[in-house]
Design a protein around this motif. Structure first.
Motif, PDB file in Angstrom:
ATOM      1  N   ARG A  23       0.877  -1.348   0.003  1.00 14.82           N
ATOM      2  CA  ARG A  23      -0.044   0.135   0.190  1.00 14.82           C
ATOM      3  C   ARG A  23       0.837   1.124   0.064  1.00 14.82           C
ATOM      4  O   ARG A  23       1.978   1.002   0.653  1.00 14.82           O
ATOM      5  CB  ARG A  23      -0.887   0.189   1.455  1.00 14.82           C
ATOM      6  CG  ARG A  23      -2.091  -1.040   1.342  1.00 14.82           C
ATOM      7  CD  ARG A  23      -2.770  -0.820   2.804  1.00 14.82           C
ATOM      8  NE  ARG A  23      -3.887  -1.725   2.637  1.00 14.82           N
ATOM      9  CZ  ARG A  23      -4.980  -1.588   2.218  1.00 14.82           C
ATOM     10  NH1 ARG A  23      -5.531  -0.606   2.097  1.00 14.82           N
ATOM     11  NH2 ARG A  23      -6.086  -2.540   2.640  1.00 14.82           N
ATOM     12  N   PRO A  24       0.258   2.238  -0.559  1.00 18.87           N
ATOM     13  CA  PRO A  24       1.255   3.689  -0.626  1.00 18.87           C
ATOM     14  C   PRO A  24       1.528   4.110   0.922  1.00 18.87           C
ATOM     15  O   PRO A  24       0.569   3.922   1.871  1.00 18.87           O
ATOM     16  CB  PRO A  24       0.308   4.577  -1.457  1.00 18.87           C
ATOM     17  CG  PRO A  24      -0.598   3.605  -2.237  1.00 18.87           C
ATOM     18  CD  PRO A  24      -0.753   2.295  -1.591  1.00 18.87           C
ATOM     19  N   LEU A  86       5.609   2.074  -1.973  1.00 17.54           N
ATOM     20  CA  LEU A  86       4.427   1.049  -1.416  1.00 17.54           C
ATOM     21  C   LEU A  86       5.067   0.349  -0.154  1.00 17.54           C
ATOM     22  O   LEU A  86       6.222  -0.313  -0.355  1.00 17.54           O
ATOM     23  CB  LEU A  86       4.459   0.105  -2.309  1.00 17.54           C
ATOM     24  CG  LEU A  86       3.590   0.599  -3.544  1.00 17.54           C
ATOM     25  CD1 LEU A  86       3.617  -0.464  -4.718  1.00 17.54           C
ATOM     26  CD2 LEU A  86       2.165   1.139  -3.538  1.00 17.54           C
ATOM     27  N   VAL A  87       4.514   0.660   0.853  1.00 21.31           N
ATOM     28  CA  VAL A  87       4.773  -0.121   2.340  1.00 21.31           C
ATOM     29  C   VAL A  87       4.522  -1.582   2.077  1.00 21.31           C
ATOM     30  O   VAL A  87       3.276  -1.942   1.808  1.00 21.31           O
ATOM     31  CB  VAL A  87       4.300   0.525   3.344  1.00 21.31           C
ATOM     32  CG1 VAL A  87       4.644  -0.187   4.715  1.00 21.31           C
ATOM     33  CG2 VAL A  87       4.812   2.030   3.462  1.00 21.31           C
ATOM     34  N   VAL A  88       5.276  -2.513   2.501  1.00 22.68           N
ATOM     35  CA  VAL A  88       5.208  -4.015   2.243  1.00 22.68           C
ATOM     36  C   VAL A  88       5.069  -4.489   3.614  1.00 22.68           C
ATOM     37  O   VAL A  88       5.687  -4.427   4.526  1.00 22.68           O
ATOM     38  CB  VAL A  88       6.506  -4.536   1.651  1.00 22.68           C
ATOM     39  CG1 VAL A  88       6.158  -6.223   1.486  1.00 22.68           C
ATOM     40  CG2 VAL A  88       6.733  -4.019   0.191  1.00 22.68           C
ATOM     41  N   ARG A  89       3.714  -5.467   3.730  1.00 25.57           N
ATOM     42  CA  ARG A  89       3.487  -5.961   4.751  1.00 25.57           C
ATOM     43  C   ARG A  89       3.443  -7.400   4.645  1.00 25.57           C
ATOM     44  O   ARG A  89       2.713  -7.954   3.572  1.00 25.57           O
ATOM     45  CB  ARG A  89       1.959  -5.587   5.361  1.00 25.57           C
ATOM     46  CG  ARG A  89       2.081  -4.051   5.838  1.00 25.57           C
ATOM     47  CD  ARG A  89       0.580  -3.664   6.373  1.00 25.57           C
ATOM     48  NE  ARG A  89       0.725  -2.284   7.024  1.00 25.57           N
ATOM     49  CZ  ARG A  89       1.061  -1.976   8.248  1.00 25.57           C
ATOM     50  NH1 ARG A  89       1.385  -2.826   9.066  1.00 25.57           N
ATOM     51  NH2 ARG A  89       1.169  -0.607   8.163  1.00 25.57           N
ATOM     52  N   HIS A  90       3.789  -8.250   5.810  1.00 29.12           N
ATOM     53  CA  HIS A  90       3.796  -9.544   5.660  1.00 29.12           C
ATOM     54  C   HIS A  90       2.982 -10.105   7.014  1.00 29.12           C
ATOM     55  O   HIS A  90       3.618  -9.781   8.271  1.00 29.12           O
ATOM     56  CB  HIS A  90       4.952 -10.422   5.547  1.00 29.12           C
ATOM     57  CG  HIS A  90       4.915 -11.899   5.782  1.00 29.12           C
ATOM     58  ND1 HIS A  90       4.220 -12.625   5.113  1.00 29.12           N
ATOM     59  CD2 HIS A  90       5.296 -12.649   6.687  1.00 29.12           C
ATOM     60  CE1 HIS A  90       4.326 -13.814   5.503  1.00 29.12           C
ATOM     61  NE2 HIS A  90       5.053 -13.998   6.517  1.00 29.12           N
ATOM     62  N   ASP A  91       1.809 -10.800   6.734  1.00 29.35           N
ATOM     63  CA  ASP A  91       0.991 -10.977   8.124  1.00 29.35           C
ATOM     64  C   ASP A  91       0.778  -9.974   8.888  1.00 29.35           C
ATOM     65  O   ASP A  91       0.749  -9.927  10.379  1.00 29.35           O
ATOM     66  CB  ASP A  91       1.880 -12.190   8.987  1.00 29.35           C
ATOM     67  CG  ASP A  91       1.878 -13.463   8.092  1.00 29.35           C
ATOM     68  OD1 ASP A  91       0.848 -13.707   7.174  1.00 29.35           O
ATOM     69  OD2 ASP A  91       2.491 -14.362   8.479  1.00 29.35           O
ATOM     70  N   GLY A  92       0.599  -8.803   8.380  1.00 28.11           N
ATOM     71  CA  GLY A  92       0.289  -7.436   9.052  1.00 28.11           C
ATOM     72  C   GLY A  92       1.589  -6.658   9.555  1.00 28.11           C
ATOM     73  O   GLY A  92       1.249  -5.333   9.691  1.00 28.11           O
ATOM     74  N   ALA A  93       2.597  -7.108   9.482  1.00 29.61           N
ATOM     75  CA  ALA A  93       3.809  -6.612  10.097  1.00 29.61           C
ATOM     76  C   ALA A  93       4.515  -5.838   8.824  1.00 29.61           C
ATOM     77  O   ALA A  93       4.673  -6.338   7.610  1.00 29.61           O
ATOM     78  CB  ALA A  93       5.002  -7.492  10.802  1.00 29.61           C
ATOM     79  N   LEU A  97       9.951  -1.865   1.803  1.00 36.43           N
ATOM     80  CA  LEU A  97       9.471  -0.751   1.091  1.00 36.43           C
ATOM     81  C   LEU A  97       9.807  -1.088  -0.243  1.00 36.43           C
ATOM     82  O   LEU A  97      10.861  -1.534  -0.868  1.00 36.43           O
ATOM     83  CB  LEU A  97      10.177   0.402   1.457  1.00 36.43           C
ATOM     84  CG  LEU A  97       9.346   1.615   0.594  1.00 36.43           C
ATOM     85  CD1 LEU A  97       8.075   2.276   1.405  1.00 36.43           C
ATOM     86  CD2 LEU A  97      10.437   2.927   0.499  1.00 36.43           C
ATOM     87  N   GLN A  98       8.851  -1.035  -1.389  1.00 35.35           N
ATOM     88  CA  GLN A  98       9.084  -1.263  -2.547  1.00 35.35           C
ATOM     89  C   GLN A  98       8.496   0.111  -3.364  1.00 35.35           C
ATOM     90  O   GLN A  98       7.354   0.444  -3.482  1.00 35.35           O
ATOM     91  CB  GLN A  98       8.142  -2.327  -3.191  1.00 35.35           C
ATOM     92  CG  GLN A  98       8.306  -2.571  -4.829  1.00 35.35           C
ATOM     93  CD  GLN A  98       9.624  -2.944  -5.108  1.00 35.35           C
ATOM     94  OE1 GLN A  98      10.148  -4.235  -4.710  1.00 35.35           O
ATOM     95  NE2 GLN A  98      10.209  -2.312  -6.045  1.00 35.35           N
ATOM     96  N   SER A 115      13.971  -0.983  -3.525  1.00 33.24           N
ATOM     97  CA  SER A 115      13.378  -1.656  -2.891  1.00 33.24           C
ATOM     98  C   SER A 115      14.419  -1.790  -1.633  1.00 33.24           C
ATOM     99  O   SER A 115      15.610  -1.702  -1.744  1.00 33.24           O
ATOM    100  CB  SER A 115      12.689  -2.752  -2.912  1.00 33.24           C
ATOM    101  OG  SER A 115      13.814  -3.776  -3.622  1.00 33.24           O
ATOM    102  N   TYR A 116      13.770  -2.099  -0.341  1.00 36.03           N
ATOM    103  CA  TYR A 116      14.646  -2.632   0.716  1.00 36.03           C
ATOM    104  C   TYR A 116      13.641  -3.493   1.521  1.00 36.03           C
ATOM    105  O   TYR A 116      12.407  -3.261   1.800  1.00 36.03           O
ATOM    106  CB  TYR A 116      15.539  -1.760   1.531  1.00 36.03           C
ATOM    107  CG  TYR A 116      14.654  -0.611   2.129  1.00 36.03           C
ATOM    108  CD1 TYR A 116      14.121  -0.772   3.391  1.00 36.03           C
ATOM    109  CD2 TYR A 116      14.653   0.577   1.510  1.00 36.03           C
ATOM    110  CE1 TYR A 116      13.158   0.330   3.801  1.00 36.03           C
ATOM    111  CE2 TYR A 116      13.997   1.668   1.997  1.00 36.03           C
ATOM    112  CZ  TYR A 116      13.214   1.719   3.283  1.00 36.03           C
ATOM    113  OH  TYR A 116      12.650   2.689   3.648  1.00 36.03           O
ATOM    114  N   LEU A 117      14.415  -4.663   2.229  1.00 32.96           N
ATOM    115  CA  LEU A 117      13.636  -5.494   3.162  1.00 32.96           C
ATOM    116  C   LEU A 117      14.135  -5.379   4.676  1.00 32.96           C
ATOM    117  O   LEU A 117      15.496  -5.307   4.623  1.00 32.96           O
ATOM    118  CB  LEU A 117      13.322  -6.743   2.946  1.00 32.96           C
ATOM    119  CG  LEU A 117      12.499  -7.218   2.040  1.00 32.96           C
ATOM    120  CD1 LEU A 117      12.766  -8.540   1.230  1.00 32.96           C
ATOM    121  CD2 LEU A 117      10.936  -7.349   2.471  1.00 32.96           C
ATOM    122  N   GLY A 118      13.495  -5.572   5.731  1.00 34.56           N
ATOM    123  CA  GLY A 118      14.113  -5.572   7.029  1.00 34.56           C
ATOM    124  C   GLY A 118      14.735  -6.961   7.109  1.00 34.56           C
ATOM    125  O   GLY A 118      14.415  -8.157   6.381  1.00 34.56           O
TER     126      GLY A 118
END
Length: 233
Positions: A23-24, A86-93, A97-98, A115-118
């Motif tokens: 989601r943005p 776009l903020v990327v969520r997995h199982d709500g967390a 960012l993409q 992009s980057y991932l935690g």
């Protein structure tokens, strides 16, 4: 009388994959992103996978800088030049960012991704899944004809994602993120070379107002662009 156009149609957009929701950015999700960056970061301190070393910022001010960056991106966005973050969520967390960028998209039909991932979400295939999501959106919904990416030499994670999705080399440039000479590899992808995932992207919130905002007006359903344009009238 025509209805008043949606002043910020970006906010209704949602991209869904089997495991992720994109989601943005809004202020609440950006605060969650900042917490993620402070908790574990996105790369070891000894490495710098980005052309601009923004993660080297003083930890006391990193969060403020992140918020100010995305506020400025919102303020500058227009059909002639935009960044869709776009903020990327997995199982709500919040997982990462993409981003999808374009200049004069209505004429050039090209996008660029970043992009980057935690760190706790890495090595699980999420990087490929979230980039495949925005590529499918760009090619099938926006009508992009090219997508570009780049990676700093040594960033094998980014290079691997690009290879999986079908990018081809498109030259190099020199960079000096931490004051040292490094090679930055440029990559190019076209719709016919895109290695599509084994799932179908779900797109919500695609409207005429959003198409106009991104310079993709008139909007078309998936697969419309690249075919013969319907006659006017």
């Amino acid at each position: 009388m025509d209805p008043v156009p949606d002043p910020w149609p970006v906010q209704g957009l949602v991209l869904r994959t089997p495991r992720l929701e994109l989601r943005p950015d809004d202020d609440a999700s950006l605060r969650e992103l900042v917490v993620m960056l402070h908790d574990a970061g996105v790369h070891p301190a000894s490495e710098m996978p980005f052309a601009a070393p923004w993660t080297d910022a003083d930890p006391r001010y990193l969060g403020r800088g992140v918020l100010q960056h995305f506020w400025s991106e919102r303020a500058r966005s227009a059909p002639a030049s935009w960044g869709l973050h776009l903020v990327v969520r997995h199982d709500g967390a919040v997982a990462g960012l993409q981003s999808l960028y374009a200049e004069r998209f209505g004429v050039l039909r090209g996008v660029h991704t970043g992009s980057y991932l935690g760190r706790r979400f890495q090595s699980r295939g999420f990087g490929t899944e979230m980039r495949a999501a925005v590529l499918a959106f760009a090619f099938d919904t926006l009508g992009a004809t090219t997508a570009r990416s780049d990676y700093v030499e040594g960033n094998e994670s980014s290079a691997t994602v690009s290879r999986r999705l079908g990018y081809r080399p498109d030259g190099t440039v020199l960079n000096a993120a931490r004051g040292h000479r490094e090679v930055q590899h440029r990559l190019l992808l076209t719709p016919d070379a895109f290695v599509r995932p084994g799932w179908e992207l779900q797109v919500e919130g695609w409207t005429g107002d959003l198409a106009g905002f991104l310079g993709a007006d008139p909007p078309g359903p998936a697969g419309w662009w690249g075919q013969e344009r319907p006659a006017a009238g």
